[in-house]
Design a protein around this motif. Sequence first.
Motif, PDB file in Angstrom:
ATOM      1  N   PRO A  66       0.839  -1.204   0.000  1.00 58.98           N
ATOM      2  CA  PRO A  66       0.000   0.000   0.000  1.00 58.98           C
ATOM      3  C   PRO A  66       0.870   1.248   0.000  1.00 58.98           C
ATOM      4  N   VAL A  67       0.566   2.189  -0.878  1.00 57.46           N
ATOM      5  CA  VAL A  67       1.310   3.461  -0.899  1.00 57.46           C
ATOM      6  C   VAL A  67       0.316   4.612  -1.047  1.00 57.46           C
ATOM      7  N   MET A  68       0.667   5.740  -0.475  1.00 61.77           N
ATOM      8  CA  MET A  68      -0.187   6.911  -0.648  1.00 61.77           C
ATOM      9  C   MET A  68       0.643   8.128  -1.037  1.00 61.77           C
ATOM     10  N   CYS A  69       1.786   8.338  -0.392  1.00 61.33           N
ATOM     11  CA  CYS A  69       2.600   9.498  -0.774  1.00 61.33           C
ATOM     12  C   CYS A  69       3.472   9.193  -1.986  1.00 61.33           C
ATOM     13  N   ASP A  70       3.797   7.932  -2.190  1.00 60.19           N
ATOM     14  CA  ASP A  70       4.690   7.607  -3.298  1.00 60.19           C
ATOM     15  C   ASP A  70       3.985   7.803  -4.638  1.00 60.19           C
ATOM     16  N   PHE A  71       4.759   8.301  -5.614  1.00 61.59           N
ATOM     17  CA  PHE A  71       4.272   8.355  -6.995  1.00 61.59           C
ATOM     18  C   PHE A  71       5.482   8.039  -7.861  1.00 61.59           C
TER      19      PHE A  71
ATOM     20  N   VAL B  47       9.516  10.333  -0.229  1.00 63.90           N
ATOM     21  CA  VAL B  47       9.610  11.166   0.976  1.00 63.90           C
ATOM     22  C   VAL B  47       9.230  10.423   2.261  1.00 63.90           C
ATOM     23  N   GLY B  48       8.593   9.287   2.147  1.00 66.13           N
ATOM     24  CA  GLY B  48       8.231   8.527   3.355  1.00 66.13           C
ATOM     25  C   GLY B  48       7.240   9.262   4.241  1.00 66.13           C
ATOM     26  N   ALA B  49       6.268   9.928   3.649  1.00 68.60           N
ATOM     27  CA  ALA B  49       5.368  10.776   4.431  1.00 68.60           C
ATOM     28  C   ALA B  49       4.191  10.016   5.026  1.00 68.60           C
ATOM     29  N   CYS B  50       3.636   9.053   4.302  1.00 65.34           N
ATOM     30  CA  CYS B  50       2.371   8.460   4.770  1.00 65.34           C
ATOM     31  C   CYS B  50       2.577   7.259   5.684  1.00 65.34           C
ATOM     32  N   ARG B  51       3.679   6.582   5.558  1.00 65.97           N
ATOM     33  CA  ARG B  51       4.068   5.401   6.346  1.00 65.97           C
ATOM     34  C   ARG B  51       3.226   4.161   6.041  1.00 65.97           C
ATOM     35  N   LEU B  52       2.418   4.194   5.002  1.00 68.94           N
ATOM     36  CA  LEU B  52       1.586   3.030   4.720  1.00 68.94           C
ATOM     37  C   LEU B  52       2.384   1.849   4.165  1.00 68.94           C
ATOM     38  N   CYS B  53       3.536   2.137   3.565  1.00 64.74           N
ATOM     39  CA  CYS B  53       4.316   1.064   2.936  1.00 64.74           C
ATOM     40  C   CYS B  53       5.258   0.389   3.919  1.00 64.74           C
ATOM     41  N   LEU B  54       4.993   0.521   5.207  1.00 68.81           N
ATOM     42  CA  LEU B  54       5.860  -0.091   6.223  1.00 68.81           C
ATOM     43  C   LEU B  54       6.067  -1.585   5.970  1.00 68.81           C
TER      44      LEU B  54
ATOM     45  N   ALA C  91       9.040   1.141   3.011  1.00 62.65           N
ATOM     46  CA  ALA C  91       9.734   0.509   1.875  1.00 62.65           C
ATOM     47  C   ALA C  91      10.183   1.534   0.837  1.00 62.65           C
ATOM     48  N   CYS C  92       9.480   2.665   0.759  1.00 65.31           N
ATOM     49  CA  CYS C  92       9.800   3.627  -0.299  1.00 65.31           C
ATOM     50  C   CYS C  92      11.090   4.384  -0.028  1.00 65.31           C
ATOM     51  N   THR C  93      11.489   4.500   1.243  1.00 61.69           N
ATOM     52  CA  THR C  93      12.711   5.256   1.559  1.00 61.69           C
ATOM     53  C   THR C  93      13.795   4.371   2.180  1.00 61.69           C
TER      54      THR C  93
HETATM   55  S1  FES Z   1       4.450   5.302   0.276  1.00 58.46           S
HETATM   56 FE1  FES Z   1       4.168   6.760   1.838  1.00 58.46          FE
HETATM   57  S2  FES Z   1       5.729   6.266   3.251  1.00 58.46           S
HETATM   58 FE2  FES Z   1       6.097   4.928   1.632  1.00 58.46          FE
END
Ligand code: FES
Length: 236
Positions: A34-39, A45-52, A64-66
């Motif tokens: 799951p991702v929300m801030c990533d595009f 930027v690791g803002a939403c933390r959903l991809c933990l 995972a994104c950062t």
């Molecule tokens: S997609 Fe938002 S923190 Fe990784």
Amino acid sequence: MNASFTITIDNQSVEATPGESLLEVCRKANIPLPVMCDFKGLSPVGACRLCLVEIEGVPKLLPACTTLVAPNQAVHTQSDKLRKYRRMIIELIFSERNHICAICVANNNCELQKMAYELGMDHVRFPYLTPVCEVDASHEKYVMDHNRCILCTRCVRVCSEIEGAMTRDVMGRGFDARIITEFKQPWGDSTGCTSCGKCVQVCPTGALTPNDAAQGRLKKNPELVALLIEKREAKP
Ligand code: FES
Ligand code: SF4
Ligand code: SF4
């Protein structure tokens, strides 16, 4: 050329290259996260933390994104603990602003709403903060409704990294953080905005919309921006 190595994700061997993020490797291996801030194509930027994810030997959950790949990493993307945290994170996002889907222009066309369904959110266990947020309707084509903003900063990054206009930024911290245009001018007064609409297309919620969108009829096309980024990256 950097030598690739193997890591394991959910007990599956996956090839990784130094400098790649765990999210990039998961995507290549068709492992959903799951991702929300990533595009894709914008800086992470690791803002939403959903991809933990969980990494064996690391006490904290990491986005995972950062998080970069490293040799011998053993990563887990699905566990009861992760499901619990993701559900809590999406609830906290909903509790921070005024997300009232039934009267939102993005109803049924919203990445946040879709994510909430996917993560099994049927109610919010945290008190709603109900901040008083502005709606900036000063632009001739677009509207910014801060009530729906999740501070993912996709709009800020696409504006600076792809359009090069650098019109948008984040001001303040925590509860008071807001997306601003220029030096907190009304969007319509911005001299830097090219009215390209890229920020509107990548915005995952009803925070940025065309000003003629009718309730529940909004259609965004983030794929077009993703394609533009991909073509630009492929350019020699
Ligand atoms: S997609 Fe938002 S923190 Fe990784
Ligand atoms: S319309 Fe284009 S230039 Fe204007 S704020 Fe959005 S991305 Fe930036
Ligand atoms: S306006 Fe949209 S894209 Fe920009 S930070 Fe808020 S939710 Fe994200």
